[in-house]
Design a protein around this motif. Structure first.
Motif, PDB file in Angstrom:
ATOM      1  N   VAL A 130       0.856  -1.188   0.000  1.00 40.57           N
ATOM      2  CA  VAL A 130       0.000   0.000   0.000  1.00 40.57           C
ATOM      3  C   VAL A 130       0.890   1.236   0.000  1.00 40.57           C
ATOM      4  N   TRP A 131       0.275   2.369  -0.318  1.00 39.15           N
ATOM      5  CA  TRP A 131       1.028   3.619  -0.412  1.00 39.15           C
ATOM      6  C   TRP A 131       1.875   3.835   0.838  1.00 39.15           C
ATOM      7  N   GLY A 132       3.155   4.139   0.637  1.00 39.79           N
ATOM      8  CA  GLY A 132       4.068   4.390   1.741  1.00 39.79           C
ATOM      9  C   GLY A 132       4.856   3.170   2.173  1.00 39.79           C
ATOM     10  N   ASN A 133       4.356   1.948   1.872  1.00 41.40           N
ATOM     11  CA  ASN A 133       5.112   0.731   2.208  1.00 41.40           C
ATOM     12  C   ASN A 133       6.361   0.647   1.325  1.00 41.40           C
ATOM     13  N   SER A 134       7.455   0.159   1.882  1.00 41.42           N
ATOM     14  CA  SER A 134       8.745   0.239   1.190  1.00 41.42           C
ATOM     15  C   SER A 134       8.783  -0.558  -0.112  1.00 41.42           C
ATOM     16  N   LEU A 135       8.190  -1.759  -0.162  1.00 43.66           N
ATOM     17  CA  LEU A 135       8.245  -2.536  -1.397  1.00 43.66           C
ATOM     18  C   LEU A 135       7.373  -1.897  -2.472  1.00 43.66           C
ATOM     19  N   PHE A 136       6.214  -1.397  -2.081  1.00 45.37           N
ATOM     20  CA  PHE A 136       5.343  -0.739  -3.056  1.00 45.37           C
ATOM     21  C   PHE A 136       6.017   0.511  -3.618  1.00 45.37           C
ATOM     22  N   GLU A 137       6.671   1.286  -2.764  1.00 42.42           N
ATOM     23  CA  GLU A 137       7.360   2.480  -3.233  1.00 42.42           C
ATOM     24  C   GLU A 137       8.506   2.120  -4.176  1.00 42.42           C
ATOM     25  N   ALA A 138       9.226   1.041  -3.877  1.00 41.99           N
ATOM     26  CA  ALA A 138      10.308   0.596  -4.756  1.00 41.99           C
ATOM     27  C   ALA A 138       9.746   0.134  -6.098  1.00 41.99           C
ATOM     28  N   TYR A 139       8.604  -0.552  -6.060  1.00 39.54           N
ATOM     29  CA  TYR A 139       7.977  -0.992  -7.309  1.00 39.54           C
ATOM     30  C   TYR A 139       7.520   0.204  -8.137  1.00 39.54           C
ATOM     31  N   LYS A 140       6.953   1.202  -7.500  1.00 38.39           N
ATOM     32  CA  LYS A 140       6.509   2.400  -8.216  1.00 38.39           C
ATOM     33  C   LYS A 140       7.675   3.052  -8.944  1.00 38.39           C
ATOM     34  N   ARG A 141       8.815   3.150  -8.279  1.00 39.19           N
ATOM     35  CA  ARG A 141       9.984   3.745  -8.918  1.00 39.19           C
ATOM     36  C   ARG A 141      10.468   2.885 -10.084  1.00 39.19           C
ATOM     37  N   GLU A 142      10.529   1.574  -9.867  1.00 41.50           N
ATOM     38  CA  GLU A 142      11.016   0.684 -10.917  1.00 41.50           C
ATOM     39  C   GLU A 142      10.122   0.752 -12.143  1.00 41.50           C
ATOM     40  N   ARG A 143       8.828   0.763 -11.941  1.00 40.53           N
ATOM     41  CA  ARG A 143       7.914   0.831 -13.085  1.00 40.53           C
ATOM     42  C   ARG A 143       8.028   2.179 -13.793  1.00 40.53           C
ATOM     43  N   ASN A 144       8.229   3.227 -13.037  1.00 40.19           N
ATOM     44  CA  ASN A 144       8.311   4.555 -13.637  1.00 40.19           C
ATOM     45  C   ASN A 144       9.510   4.667 -14.573  1.00 40.19           C
ATOM     46  N   VAL A 145      10.696   4.260 -14.110  1.00 44.63           N
ATOM     47  CA  VAL A 145      11.883   4.417 -14.953  1.00 44.63           C
ATOM     48  C   VAL A 145      11.878   3.418 -16.107  1.00 44.63           C
ATOM     49  N   GLU A 146      11.179   2.308 -15.968  1.00 46.53           N
ATOM     50  CA  GLU A 146      11.075   1.335 -17.049  1.00 46.53           C
ATOM     51  C   GLU A 146      10.126   1.801 -18.141  1.00 46.53           C
ATOM     52  N   MET A 147       9.000   2.398 -17.760  1.00 39.66           N
ATOM     53  CA  MET A 147       7.909   2.632 -18.709  1.00 39.66           C
ATOM     54  C   MET A 147       7.680   4.100 -19.061  1.00 39.66           C
ATOM     55  N   VAL A 148       8.487   5.007 -18.551  1.00 39.43           N
ATOM     56  CA  VAL A 148       8.254   6.430 -18.814  1.00 39.43           C
ATOM     57  C   VAL A 148       8.211   6.698 -20.323  1.00 39.43           C
TER      58      VAL A 148
END
Length: 611
Positions: A501-519
């Motif tokens: 969920v928002w703020g959890n460390s794994l979710f935040e890491a996934y959000k970053r990984e998806r962003n730099v992959e798919m921007v």
């Protein structure tokens, strides 16, 4: 694709004009029927839907509806109004293309009824049509939720005021079409045509969105199971064996079309394609030498660097750049703000970009042009810094320059970067612009579906189900094969992280990984944020949001850029906005308004919050 298809019909067309081809002739020739389907590919995959197209210039330019990018300073509010609360029910974001659907259904009917087509041909042609119908419907399901489900050729005598189906019925219709496509399409297809792998990959994308909007992202959603089943069938594995070097996918036509990672691409031929028709035209920098004497002396540009049209640009922000991780001195992965280089570097390049040693995620160097890097086929070094040769004179980068230097610093053409960065993903380095961009002809390739996204879709399905170990397993391949990080370090980085969920460390890491992959691809960031926010909101039930709705933090507030000193030794960050003001988000944005004039004529109901 149309040219390729019609080449095989050359003998016929030599004797009969194309505009004289009849329906009877089309549906009695496999070649002509295939050419008919090729045009449907073009119309579906090149859709100019601003927020949700597949392989169109807008699919990169629309990044500015998120905080990943800022539109140019000369833009009207049209280009970025979607990021602020300026839309109304009188806006028109499109709707199903009835003419396109008629052509799909006409082709389905006639191909099925043909006594001359082989069963093998019929099976594949119908599979392509099911795939294309699903792809077209998904564009508008993301925008509006429930749609009018039209599954056959309609006659003028029928009641054409067709009510909308529910969101669940709409997504299930799309996924059913993809299931039919999977069973009918070949495992391997010619370049630019759908295969069963393409149908599986698209079904993963669709099912993730459905899980959030239909089921509110509950861990037991059958849509997550569908994602995992499709990913397993695609052969996704912890080694990331299907992945290609990241730059090969986006920086050169010859490597893009040869990349094994691409599942489905859309090509443009140089016979009818110039810089006007691709993202380079609207995202690039230019220089005609109109910058200060200081810049001419210290940052000279000795070539004509002209891509024109940058008013449609989408300059990367510091918000995006911060998501690219760093390989620190001990080899560990860290966010840039936590890396030792941020405090020990002697200048801005060493502190932030590490351009000589490539210590940042390799996707950064394939996506973002930054201060003092080479550009324009390595012919010129560009400087976004204060008084630099491509820093916008009217941006906050050069704010106060008249008082400090006695003149307006930077590039006075006013078309260049307002954030300190420029986009180079989807840029072909070897292309040198001619004075008129319409004269620069080139072959070009868009990625529609690829394995990099499929890995992250698989990771997300496991993440949302609470299976964190498998989520990490499918995050690592893109970090290693595309980011350039050591596998052991990537696993170590993820090992202690948890939560979805928002703020959890794994979710935040996934959000970053998806962003730099798919921007800059398919507006993925925007739809991912809405998907995750809808999961928190609990989905849409009976045409209404289950709750008052989650306000997505990443779609709120100002944008960030970087101001680098003229000597390149120090920097500071600043905040700024697109011309429409800072980003604002209210939950009614999860489903966009249907144009009111069209809605009244068609008799369909409006989305919640827009009455």
């Amino acid at each position: 694709m149309i040219v390729i298809g019609l080449t095989s019909c050359k003998k016929f067309l030599d004797t009969q004009p194309y505009d004289k081809i009849t329906g009877e002739q089309t549906w009695n020739s496999e070649n002509l029927s295939t050419a008919f389907i090729y045009q449907i590919y073009q119309d579906v995959l090149a859709s100019d839907s601003w927020l949700s197209g597949y392989a169109h210039n807008y699919s990169t330019r629309s990044e500015s509806v998120t905080k990943n990018a800022m539109t140019g300073t000369l833009n009207s509010s049209y280009w970025s109004k979607d990021r602020a609360e300026l839309m109304t029910k009188n806006d028109d974001y499109g709707w199903l293309d009835y003419g396109l659907l008629w052509r799909i259904h006409t082709a389905m009917k006639n191909i099925q009824a043909s006594a001359t087509f082989s069963e093998t041909y019929k099976k594949r042609a119908l599979g392509e049509l099911y795939f294309l119908r699903a792809a077209h419907y998904f564009i508008y399901a993301k925008l509006y939720g429930g749609l009018q489900v039209i599954d056959r050729e309609l006659s003028p005598d029928e009641n054409l005021q067709i009510p909308r189906k529910s969101i669940k019925e709409t997504y299930d219709f799309i996924l059913s079409d993809l299931d039919k496509a999977v069973s009918s399409l070949p495992a391997v297809a010619e370049r630019g045509r759908a295969s069963s792998s393409a149908a599986y990959a698209l079904s993963m994308r669709v099912a993730l969105q459905a899980a959030a909007y239909v089921d509110g992202g509950t861990p037991n959603s059958a849509y997550y199971d569908k994602v995992i089943t499709a990913g397993t069938t695609l052969g996704l594995n912890s080694s990331g064996s299907q992945l290609s070097p990241y730059a090969d996918l986006f920086r050169k036509y010859e490597t893009a079309i040869a990349a094994s990672e691409n599942i489905l691409i859309r090509e443009r031929s140089k016979t009818n394609t110039s810089l006007y028709d691709i993202p380079m035209q609207y995202q690039g920098m230019w220089s005609t030498g109109k910058f200060s004497a200081y810049a001419k002396l210290h940052f000279p540009i000795n070539v004509t660097m002209n891509f024109w049209g940058m008013d449609g640009g989408a300059w990367p922000t510091q918000d995006l750049v911060d998501d690219y991780s760093v390989k620190d001195t001990d080899g560990s992965l860290k966010y840039w703000e936590n890396a030792s280089y941020a405090t020990t570097g002697a200048n801005v390049d060493q502190k932030m970009y590490f351009s000589d040693t490539k210590k940042r995620d390799l996707r950064f160097y394939a996506t973002v042009a930054y201060d003092s890097c080479l550009y324009f086929n390595n012919q010129v070094r560009v400087f976004f810094r204060r008084d630099g040769n491509v820093s916008n004179a009217n941006s906050k980068i050069n704010e106060g320059s008249a008082a400090e230097y006695g003149y307006s610093a930077g590039n006075t053409e006013n078309y260049n970067s307002s954030t300190g960065y420029s986009m180079i993903k989807y840029f072909y380095d070897q292309i040198s612009s001619l004075p008129n961009p319409g004269d620069q002809k080139l072959d070009y390739c868009f990625s529609v579906l690829r394995y990099g996204e499929a890995y992250l879709n698989m990771a997300e399905a496991y993440l949302m189900k609470g299976d964190f170990e498998n989520a990490k397993r499918y995050m690592v391949p893109t970090m290693v094969k595309h980011g350039g990080f050591d596998e052991s370090k990537a696993n170590s980085y993820l090992a202690s992280l948890s939560g979805n969920v928002w703020g959890n460390s794994l979710f935040e890491a996934y959000k970053r990984e998806r962003n730099v992959e798919m921007v800059y691809e398919n507006n993925d960031r925007y739809w991912s944020l809405l998907r995750w926010g809808m999961r928190t909101s609990g989905g849409v039930k009976n045409g209404e949001y289950a709750t008052s709705g989650f306000v997505i933090p990443a779609l709120q507030g100002t944008l960030r850029g970087i101001r680098i000193a003229r000597d390149g030794k120090t920097y500071s960050f600043f905040t700024d906005n697109n011309v429409v003001g800072e980003a604002r988000f209210t939950p009614k944005r999860y489903l966009l308004p249907i144009n009111e004039t069209f809605r009244l004529k068609s008799g369909i109901n409006q989305n919640p919050g827009w009455d």
